[in-house]
Design an enzyme around this catalytic site. Sequence first.
Site, PDB file in Angstrom:
ATOM      1  N   GLY A 102      -8.772  26.306 -37.027  1.00 22.32           N
ATOM      2  CA  GLY A 102      -9.701  26.619 -38.108  1.00 22.32           C
ATOM      3  C   GLY A 102      -9.026  26.648 -39.462  1.00 22.32           C
ATOM      4  O   GLY A 102      -9.398  25.932 -40.390  1.00 22.32           O
ATOM      5  N   LEU A 103      -7.991  27.422 -39.569  1.00 18.79           N
ATOM      6  CA  LEU A 103      -7.307  27.571 -40.840  1.00 18.79           C
ATOM      7  C   LEU A 103      -6.694  26.244 -41.264  1.00 18.79           C
ATOM      8  O   LEU A 103      -6.772  25.836 -42.415  1.00 18.79           O
ATOM      9  CB  LEU A 103      -6.221  28.636 -40.683  1.00 18.79           C
TER      10      LEU A 103
ATOM     11  N   ASP B 141     -12.150  33.883 -35.802  1.00 13.76           N
ATOM     12  CA  ASP B 141     -11.371  32.653 -35.943  1.00 13.76           C
ATOM     13  C   ASP B 141     -12.044  31.495 -35.215  1.00 13.76           C
ATOM     14  O   ASP B 141     -11.845  30.338 -35.547  1.00 13.76           O
ATOM     15  CB  ASP B 141      -9.944  32.844 -35.405  1.00 13.76           C
TER      16      ASP B 141
ATOM     17  N   ASP C 124       0.813  -1.217   0.000  1.00 16.20           N
ATOM     18  CA  ASP C 124       0.000   0.000   0.000  1.00 16.20           C
ATOM     19  C   ASP C 124       0.851   1.273   0.000  1.00 16.20           C
ATOM     20  O   ASP C 124       0.330   2.363  -0.247  1.00 16.20           O
ATOM     21  CB  ASP C 124      -0.953  -0.002   1.199  1.00 16.20           C
TER      22      ASP C 124
HETATM   23  S1  SF4 Z   1      -2.118  -7.062  -2.492  1.00 18.35           S
HETATM   24 FE1  SF4 Z   1      -3.483  -5.303  -2.505  1.00 18.35          FE
HETATM   25  S2  SF4 Z   1      -3.859  -4.885  -0.348  1.00 18.35           S
HETATM   26 FE2  SF4 Z   1      -2.049  -6.190  -0.454  1.00 18.35          FE
HETATM   27  S3  SF4 Z   1      -0.327  -4.820  -0.466  1.00 18.35           S
HETATM   28 FE3  SF4 Z   1      -0.828  -5.250  -2.584  1.00 18.35          FE
HETATM   29  S4  SF4 Z   1      -2.213  -3.594  -3.143  1.00 18.35           S
HETATM   30 FE4  SF4 Z   1      -2.133  -3.626  -0.923  1.00 18.35          FE
END
Ligand code: SF4
Lengths: 432, 516
Positions: free
Chosen positions: B414-415, B279, B36
């Site tokens: 445009g042009l 324009d 994470d």
């Molecule tokens: S598997 Fe999913 S929840 Fe686990 S560390 Fe990886 S991203 Fe995070």
Amino acid sequence: MTVLNLLARRAETAPAARPLPTEVLRQRGQREVFCGLTGIVWLHRKIQDAFFLVVGSRTCAHLIQSAAGVMVFAEPRFATAIMEERDLAGMADPNEELDRVVAQVLERRPDIRLLFLVGSCPSEVIKLDLSRAAARLSARHGPDLRVLNYSGSGIETTFTEGEDACLTAMVDLAPVETATAPHLVVVGSLPDIVEDQFRRLFSAMGLPRVDFFPPRRAADIPEIGPQTRFLLAQPFLGATSQKLEDRGAQPLRAPFPFGAEGTTAWLQAAADAFKISPAVFNSVVAPGRERAKRALARHRETLQGKSVFLFPDSQLEPSMARFLYEELDMRPIEVGTPYLNKELVSCEISRLPSGVVLSEGQDVDRQLDRCRAAKPDLTICGLGLANPLEREGLATKWSIELVFSPVHGFDQAGDLAGLFARPVTRHAMLGV
Amino acid sequence: MKLAVWTYEGPPHVGAMRVATAMKGVHYLLHAPQGDTYADLLFTMIERRGERPPVTYTTFQARDLGGDTADLFKDAARGAYERFLPQAMLVGASCTAELIQDDPGGLAKTLGLPIPVVPLELPSYQKKENWGASETFFQLVKRFAVKREGPAQGGAPRCNLLGPTALGFRHRDDVLEVTRLLGQLGFEVNVTAPLNATPADLARLGDADFNVVLYPEIAETAATWLEKNLGQPAIRTPPIGIGATRDFIAAVAALTGRDASALLHSMPSNQPWWSRSVDSTYLTGKRVFVFGDATHAIAAARIAREEMGFEVVGLGAYNREFAREVRAAAEHYGCPALITDDYLEVERTIADLQPELVLGTQMERHIAKRLNIACAVISAPAHVQDFPARYSPQMGFEGANVMFDTWVHPLVMGLEEHLLAMFRDDFEFNDHAGPSHLGHGGGKAVEPTVAVPPQAVTETVPATISWTSDAEAELIKIPFFVRGKARRNTEIFAERNGIFRIDVETIYDARSHFAR
Ligand code: SF4
Ligand code: SF4
């Protein structure tokens, strides 16, 4: 076998390895690393008829997306089955849900031949049995589609260990060996261009047959058995290596094929196993080796004598440190790795100079303190740390490029060195 | 379970990170596995922040489960306090830690840290990023804001700007622009939050006379609470576009009884004239598809229609919380509303509508690139290039200028459009040359590769319709940027008229039919 078992087993076998020249620093704290799901980003490019379905949370989907970042333009062959409240509260049968999602995937991509159900932290914590699901789905959608499972969860795997777990699962699909003479299998996903270069070298040496694992297509999984001699192309494939050995295959241990020296030594291991004469070996290897050396010479001017600090990321760190020290004359200060597989990387570590700090695992805050104190000329680290360190005045290289770009072999040696030279050159150039 | 390829929003704890990272003096202790920590790169790479987000992850592993994850949490909390010495700490769980039920709030309490600790309950399996940001901001406001004692101080009336966060789409510049705008009206900004605010600043929120909700997705809950508990009225008109900016000014004037007519009668933006000048005639009726967070999408649709003279052919948002408002706006422009966070559905819709311009998020940019349609980004989620070095707000009078430029840029000028048509047989000026300013793929002839799933294309056109080779050759002569539309219209025309084989005649019949 689950990854958990493999991890436990790896811990048992580790002490048997050769003693290390250096002590290993182990600290426990925040680990600033990706989880094994990240491997999907390169694995799905490699195995062109495979699909990776993560069974996880919104976080998992977001992780892959963030790691894939700029790389994915075509419709990706991966997705996440995001678990919701209903699945956890028992209002929906997770297995039925999974079957439904898989049917959706297959309807969209009928060309898929190999489906991986990839476990995540949430699926592991709620003990969703993906191996049973894989068996059930294989029976339902086979034989054209084969379904495997592995875990890329962050509680069990770090970054490249996801590939290790994936390949370990794939070994089960390897056909029984019919060969009666030794044959070579190169293990670890490599960019196609690198694979082709190696294939040319091996065939010029006169090796009868070379296969790559993982293959580009699911149907081409090489046969594995007692006649198999295998060379790891990546240092993070401990579990895969073990599983291949369980099938009777014999490992050829060597430094990893980075730079002129690493590549030569790696090719040499194969040449020795197949009794290729030194004359043939030298004549095949010399041109590439010379090209690599020339390419490195240019970067050595920039890098020699410069100090380098490696944060743990992909387990490639010991190999990179060896390359930077031996072939570019850099001075490694600390070499961090998320997991030190002594058996696989001892040949790299034994070539490092004394005084290098080898660290396994991480307490990122304390490691940052050490890095700041050491003021290295170059820091190799993950994406979360690079800009903050640059802001403090340190030159950095994102380690993720080492797994996302072609860096193996003679003809990539210059590019590999260039990855490290560029930030150093840039620091010298900028006047702002 | 829900199948997701790309997601518009991250999990709710990423929303909490956006608030924590925006603020000063706050640290967020997140009970989460190591993977994470990827979320750090959103801030350091995409937004190019020079500091790590103020977040400590416990990074528990499988071997810790059933053992000491609670102790791990406590050690990490203590360690983070000692190292970072924040004024306040947020504590919470990510999706995995939610399942192991360690109760971060309760654990943190037992530590007796000498600072306020705000526990966050962010249900990962129900909610998403914006909700997480909104809830986190609300919890912080509720914890720290106090009612003003006594009467207002003299001097200029004051307001708070609520909602800007880290990783917000142009939040940095919007804050400057709106602060300047309010200054012109004679108002002072008391506190801007969460961006750059400390917990101590939140304690001063009550000193303001009213609140400005810049981003309802993030600040509406907090503003409603402040309204109820501190008696602060709120302005809820995000000033995005000329019309909306004038509405905003009028709303502030009405609320405070100030005279804003001078500002309302002047026109400090170039956008209206740029749009009226000849324009821009070629912009008339360009078919645009708008998608993003509800606030930005609704605002963009209004600008597209009223200030650029485009035709809005589709309007949608990925956050269901504001579905009602999006539907109402879509009805107003007479186009279908699309409320979904399913990227594939958005892709299909765009492929079906074949707009000439897509105003969306980075996801729509990917889709548009594949379909070879011009695109500008108007909303998060955004990528690194959407965090420009230069000042480029979306809000206020300058924001209107910025949007005029960024939306027109990807369209063929445009042009140039005229020239392309005139010289389409010229060897250097054919499709493969492409407009010179089409960014990334420009010049390379990016034929939309088969990235669109086949069913998306065949869905509406029966496979029985085919093209003669003459007709195909004729189609190639049509400039590439309208070719997709021409092909589609011709096929629709053929289908309606029971034509199974499209020849050159059919193309021109269809053209005259649709020209009516
Ligand atoms: S598997 Fe999913 S929840 Fe686990 S560390 Fe990886 S991203 Fe995070
Ligand atoms: S195309 Fe644009 S939005 Fe997509 S990854 Fe590349 S830079 Fe980011």
